[in-house]
Design an enzyme around this catalytic site. Structure first.
Site, PDB file in Angstrom:
ATOM      1  N   ALA A  74       0.861  -1.176   0.000  1.00 46.22           N
ATOM      2  CA  ALA A  74       0.000   0.000   0.000  1.00 46.22           C
ATOM      3  C   ALA A  74       0.905   1.235   0.000  1.00 46.22           C
ATOM      4  O   ALA A  74       2.055   1.155   0.446  1.00 46.22           O
ATOM      5  CB  ALA A  74      -0.871   0.004   1.246  1.00 46.22           C
ATOM      6  N   GLY A 119       0.824  -5.202   0.557  1.00 40.32           N
ATOM      7  CA  GLY A 119      -0.205  -5.260  -0.482  1.00 40.32           C
ATOM      8  C   GLY A 119       0.305  -5.828  -1.794  1.00 40.32           C
ATOM      9  O   GLY A 119      -0.484  -6.342  -2.591  1.00 40.32           O
ATOM     10  N   GLU A 142       3.603  -5.644   7.588  1.00 43.48           N
ATOM     11  CA  GLU A 142       2.677  -4.705   8.232  1.00 43.48           C
ATOM     12  C   GLU A 142       2.944  -4.499   9.721  1.00 43.48           C
ATOM     13  O   GLU A 142       2.747  -3.405  10.240  1.00 43.48           O
ATOM     14  CB  GLU A 142       1.221  -5.168   8.035  1.00 43.48           C
ATOM     15  CG  GLU A 142       0.698  -4.998   6.617  1.00 43.48           C
ATOM     16  CD  GLU A 142       1.029  -6.173   5.707  1.00 43.48           C
ATOM     17  OE1 GLU A 142       1.786  -7.086   6.130  1.00 43.48           O
ATOM     18  OE2 GLU A 142       0.523  -6.192   4.573  1.00 43.48           O
TER      19      GLU A 142
HETATM   20  N1  CO8 Z   1       4.516   3.433  -0.102  1.00 45.50           N
HETATM   21  C1  CO8 Z   1       4.922   4.648  -0.514  1.00 45.50           C
HETATM   22  N2  CO8 Z   1       6.167   4.880  -0.970  1.00 45.50           N
HETATM   23  C2  CO8 Z   1       7.036   3.851  -1.001  1.00 45.50           C
HETATM   24  C3  CO8 Z   1       6.670   2.562  -0.566  1.00 45.50           C
HETATM   25  C4  CO8 Z   1       5.333   2.369  -0.096  1.00 45.50           C
HETATM   26  N3  CO8 Z   1       4.886   1.159   0.279  1.00 45.50           N
HETATM   27  N4  CO8 Z   1       7.739   1.751  -0.684  1.00 45.50           N
HETATM   28  C5  CO8 Z   1       8.734   2.506  -1.168  1.00 45.50           C
HETATM   29  N5  CO8 Z   1       8.313   3.782  -1.360  1.00 45.50           N
HETATM   30  C6  CO8 Z   1       9.088   4.915  -1.885  1.00 45.50           C
HETATM   31  C7  CO8 Z   1      10.103   5.393  -0.852  1.00 45.50           C
HETATM   32  O1  CO8 Z   1       9.500   6.273   0.073  1.00 45.50           O
HETATM   33  C8  CO8 Z   1      11.108   6.086  -1.758  1.00 45.50           C
HETATM   34  O2  CO8 Z   1      10.584   7.340  -2.127  1.00 45.50           O
HETATM   35  P1  CO8 Z   1      11.579   8.638  -2.181  1.00 45.50           P
HETATM   36  O3  CO8 Z   1      12.587   8.296  -3.249  1.00 45.50           O
HETATM   37  O4  CO8 Z   1      10.647   9.727  -2.558  1.00 45.50           O
HETATM   38  O5  CO8 Z   1      12.186   8.734  -0.836  1.00 45.50           O
HETATM   39  C9  CO8 Z   1      11.113   5.216  -3.011  1.00 45.50           C
HETATM   40  O6  CO8 Z   1       9.890   4.483  -2.976  1.00 45.50           O
HETATM   41  C10 CO8 Z   1      12.256   4.224  -3.040  1.00 45.50           C
HETATM   42  O7  CO8 Z   1      12.225   3.470  -1.836  1.00 45.50           O
HETATM   43  P2  CO8 Z   1      13.482   3.334  -0.845  1.00 45.50           P
HETATM   44  O8  CO8 Z   1      14.382   4.506  -0.984  1.00 45.50           O
HETATM   45  O9  CO8 Z   1      12.951   3.016   0.510  1.00 45.50           O
HETATM   46  O10 CO8 Z   1      14.193   2.060  -1.501  1.00 45.50           O
HETATM   47  P3  CO8 Z   1      15.122   1.027  -0.726  1.00 45.50           P
HETATM   48  O11 CO8 Z   1      15.745   0.187  -1.789  1.00 45.50           O
HETATM   49  O12 CO8 Z   1      16.025   1.697   0.235  1.00 45.50           O
HETATM   50  O13 CO8 Z   1      14.097   0.128   0.141  1.00 45.50           O
HETATM   51  C11 CO8 Z   1      12.091  -1.158   0.487  1.00 45.50           C
HETATM   52  C12 CO8 Z   1      13.143  -0.649  -0.516  1.00 45.50           C
HETATM   53  C13 CO8 Z   1      12.774  -2.149   1.445  1.00 45.50           C
HETATM   54  C14 CO8 Z   1      11.008  -1.884  -0.293  1.00 45.50           C
HETATM   55  C15 CO8 Z   1      11.522   0.041   1.279  1.00 45.50           C
HETATM   56  O14 CO8 Z   1      11.125   1.029   0.345  1.00 45.50           O
HETATM   57  C16 CO8 Z   1      10.323  -0.319   2.114  1.00 45.50           C
HETATM   58  O15 CO8 Z   1      10.477  -0.900   3.191  1.00 45.50           O
HETATM   59  N6  CO8 Z   1       9.100   0.020   1.630  1.00 45.50           N
HETATM   60  C17 CO8 Z   1       7.891  -0.206   2.363  1.00 45.50           C
HETATM   61  C18 CO8 Z   1       7.484  -1.648   2.261  1.00 45.50           C
HETATM   62  C19 CO8 Z   1       6.266  -1.917   3.127  1.00 45.50           C
HETATM   63  O16 CO8 Z   1       6.288  -1.791   4.323  1.00 45.50           O
HETATM   64  N7  CO8 Z   1       5.164  -2.341   2.479  1.00 45.50           N
HETATM   65  C20 CO8 Z   1       3.956  -2.671   3.168  1.00 45.50           C
HETATM   66  C21 CO8 Z   1       3.092  -1.482   3.240  1.00 45.50           C
HETATM   67  S1  CO8 Z   1       1.679  -1.773   4.273  1.00 45.50           S
HETATM   68  C22 CO8 Z   1       0.647  -2.637   3.301  1.00 45.50           C
HETATM   69  O17 CO8 Z   1       0.888  -2.907   2.159  1.00 45.50           O
HETATM   70  C23 CO8 Z   1      -0.608  -3.078   3.985  1.00 45.50           C
HETATM   71  C24 CO8 Z   1      -1.726  -3.187   3.035  1.00 45.50           C
HETATM   72  C25 CO8 Z   1      -3.011  -3.095   3.780  1.00 45.50           C
HETATM   73  C26 CO8 Z   1      -3.382  -1.664   3.986  1.00 45.50           C
HETATM   74  C27 CO8 Z   1      -4.775  -1.613   4.517  1.00 45.50           C
HETATM   75  C28 CO8 Z   1      -5.544  -0.491   3.976  1.00 45.50           C
HETATM   76  C29 CO8 Z   1      -4.971   0.860   4.129  1.00 45.50           C
END
Ligand code: CO8
Length: 269
Positions: A74, A119, A142
């Protein structure tokens, strides 16, 4: 068939396959509200496949733009602007997307390149096959956000892998690599890189295109309908599905072709 155009999706109609690419590489293809809206609208269009025997697409391939990420979950930045009610409704919209994927009359292959987190993993779980590139990472992180899976992960992950592995993935938030995902049955096959992954997914759709489309649709619908039923009730679903498959022109052609020792030419009805 006009599939429409969508701000966050790239579509490529390649032979019998429709390749759908979630295209927000700047956010690792995270599922912002616009992506959810676009997937919803596209799936509405695709639900018409097979009407009047028209099968312009025999399989959908779902992937993410770039090499680094399938879908990183998400959109956390967007979610952080929501209250609990809005966030839960966002989850419900994605529930409808996942159910629509499962209801499509053609198989959907998730071609997972890079991150399939939260997600993203849940989106892949709503697909019929999951193929992965060797750099794929699957996880339900999550709990790191103080949350729980919200797009069906707690429901579908234990059905795809063992209940114990699903619990460990959800409680520990530890992502697993492609080879481990293959070992536990989350992934059907692993490929060296994204090009090989997409080629294999297209070959799988080409193989599907040689089969009876109505039979594949019947089998998919029955297998979705059986989930959670008792053995007796599930067998009844199978009988109903078998009966309607038997009545199709495809089945008449398939059986006649076998007896005549020739290749079947399925009319798709
Ligand atoms: N949402 C928004 N932006 C994101 C997300 C995300 N899930 N993942 C990455 N990005 C963005 C980063 O903020 C970054 O943006 P910017 O360049 O503007 O700073 C860009 O993408 C690149 O990411 P990173 O610099 O973090 O890249 P890395 O290689 O250092 O790390 C990772 C990659 C490990 C994937 C890291 O980005 C990360 O941990 N992302 C989040 C992953 C996560 O936790 N996903 C689960 C989200 S919760 C979910 O999906 C629950 C669904 C249910 C929701 C219920 C309803 C609301």
């Amino acid at each position: 068939m006009d599939f429409g155009t969508y701000p966050t999706l790239q579509l490529e109609h390649a032979g019998p396959a429709l390749i759908v690419t979630v295209n927000r590489p700047e956010a690792l293809n995270a599922l912002a509200g616009q992506v959810v809206e676009d997937l919803t609208q596209l799936l509405l269009v695709l639900s018409e496949l097979g009407r009047e025997g028209q099968w312009p697409v025999r399989g959908v391939i779902l992937t993410g733009a770039g090499e680094k990420s399938f879908v990183a979950g998400a959109d956390i930045v967007e979610m952080n602007t929501m209250d609990a009610q809005a966030a839960t409704e966002y989850g419900r919209k994605m529930h409808r997307v996942t159910l629509a994927l499962e209801a499509l009359p053609v198989p959907v292959i998730a071609a997972v390149n890079g991150f399939a987190l939260g997600g993203g993993c849940e989106l892949a779980l709503a697909c019929d096959y999951i193929y992965a590139s060797s750099n794929a990472r699957f996880g339900q992180p999550e709990v790191n956000l103080g949350l729980v899976p919200g797009f069906g992960g707690a429901v579908r992950l234990p059905r795809r892998v063992s209940p114990g592995m699903a619990r460990e993935m959800i409680f520990s938030a530890r992502p697993i690599k492609a080879d481990e995902a293959y070992r536990i049955g989350l992934v059907n096959a692993v490929f060296d890189n994204k090009a090989a992954l997409l080629e294999a997914a297209q070959e799988a759709v080409a193989e599907l295109a040689t089969k009876s489309p109505t039979a594949v649709a019947n089998a998919k619908a029955a297998m979705s309908a059986m989930v959670g039923l008792s053995t007796v009730d599930a067998l009844e679903v199978e009988s109903t599905s078998f009966h309607s498959a038997f009545l199709t022109e495809d089945s008449v052609e398939g059986r006649n072709a076998f007896v005549a020792k020739r290749a079947a030419q399925f009319p798709g009805s």
